[in-house]
Scaffold this motif. Structure first.
Motif, short mmCIF file in Angstrom:
data_model
loop_
_atom_site.label_atom_id
_atom_site.label_comp_id
_atom_site.label_asym_id
_atom_site.label_seq_id
_atom_site.Cartn_x
_atom_site.Cartn_y
_atom_site.Cartn_z
N LEU A 276 38.57 24.65 1.92
CA LEU A 276 38.02 23.86 0.82
C LEU A 276 38.46 22.41 0.90
N GLN A 277 39.71 22.19 1.21
CA GLN A 277 40.21 20.81 1.29
C GLN A 277 39.57 20.04 2.43
N ALA A 278 39.28 20.74 3.52
CA ALA A 278 38.64 20.09 4.67
C ALA A 278 37.13 20.01 4.52
N LYS A 279 36.61 20.56 3.39
CA LYS A 279 35.17 20.58 3.10
C LYS A 279 34.38 21.36 4.16
N GLU A 280 35.04 22.31 4.79
CA GLU A 280 34.34 23.22 5.68
C GLU A 280 33.58 24.25 4.86
N ALA A 281 34.04 24.47 3.62
CA ALA A 281 33.37 25.34 2.66
C ALA A 281 33.44 24.66 1.31
N ASN A 282 32.57 25.08 0.37
CA ASN A 282 32.63 24.46 -0.97
C ASN A 282 32.90 25.48 -2.07
N VAL A 283 33.02 26.77 -1.71
CA VAL A 283 33.34 27.81 -2.69
C VAL A 283 34.23 28.86 -2.02
N ALA A 284 35.17 29.40 -2.80
CA ALA A 284 36.00 30.49 -2.30
C ALA A 284 36.41 31.40 -3.45
N ILE A 285 36.57 32.67 -3.16
CA ILE A 285 37.14 33.60 -4.13
C ILE A 285 38.60 33.77 -3.73
#
Length: 266
Positions: free
Chosen positions: A190-199
């Motif tokens: 998330l911090q690297a903006k490789e993804a924008n959502v996580a559970i």
């Protein structure tokens, strides 16, 4: 006659050396066993899930300082830890992420008892600013969503993630770009903006730079409890008892809550 005596003396001398060496070797073996026993009495062998390593490290350190007992901590995901315990048949205690992880060790009679410590609360975490505009479970199916979830074979949060998506009827509609083996790996994504959502678990997301939590009541029914698991293969039972009592102390509880956890009995 002289030669015979001379040889006899040499043989006796060699025999004396051999006997002496055997005595020394036996003595060394005895000392080694004693040292090993003393080491076991002064060490607690603990396992801890990767997502809980920071608060547990602080709790263990304070216990060492207070009691002079070393707490040796092995950190890993649930699958790794269960595999190591099963293979080695060694260890005194395991700080496990949830009740669902204990079944296989119960079946192998490797668990003596358990104690709930704190809640493991799952949340929907998003990149800062919530770029995918996630507000409800249905929003997770949007084309712009890139999600990371835990590996269900390795981590409690992975099992929770799968269960949540299936219960909401969207498991086959979400763009999952990666399954990670730990919550810290989700934070990095998330911090690297490789993804924008996580559970992920709430305590792993709170206060982390570049991450926000979306209020989504539907996920609250998947709350788990972190367990202090006393292993039946433990060699230091008395000190393990003392350590588990320490885990129930106000000092230890404050450390958990300082790291964003809620106590299990609240």
């Amino acid at each position: 006659m002289y030669e015979w005596r001379r040889k006899r003396v040499k043989k006796i001398g060699v025999l004396s050396i051999i006997v002496t060496l055997m005595v020394l070797i036996t003595a060394c073996g005895t000392v080694s066993e004693q040292e090993t026993e003393m080491h076991n009495e002064n060490v607690i062998q603990a396992y801890c899930g990767a997502g809980m390593k920071e608060p547990f490290a602080e709790i263990a350190k304070l216990y060492e300082e207070k009691n002079g007992i070393k707490v040796e901590v092995t950190v890993g995901n649930a699958a790794e830890i269960k595999s190591q315990i099963s293979a080695s048949q060694e260890g005194d205690i395991w700080i496990a992420g949830g009740e669902s992880e204990l079944k296989s060790l119960f079946e192998k009679d490797l668990i003596a008892d358990t104690k709930a410590l704190v809640k493991h609360i799952p949340v929907i975490a998003v990149s800062e600013g919530n770029p995918a505009n996630i507000m409800s479970p249905q929003d997770l199916t949007g084309a712009e969503v890139n999600m990371v979830v835990g590996d269900a074979e390795s981590t409690p949060i992975g099992k929770i993630g799968n269960s949540f998506l299936e219960k909401q009827g969207i498991a086959d509609q979400v763009n999952i770009i990666a399954n990670t083996c730990s919550s810290p790996a989700m934070i990095t994504a998330l911090q690297a903006k490789e993804a924008n959502v996580a559970i992920m678990f709430k305590e792993n997301a709170v206060g982390k730079k570049g991450i926000e939590i979306v209020d989504m009541p539907e996920i609250n029914q998947h709350i788990m409890k972190v367990q202090a698991v006393r292993l039946s293969c433990g060699k230091n039972k008395e000190e393990t008892d003392n350590f588990i009592s320490w885990l129930d102390s106000d000092t230890a509880k404050k450390i958990w809550t300082d790291f964003g956890y809620e106590l299990a009995d609240e």
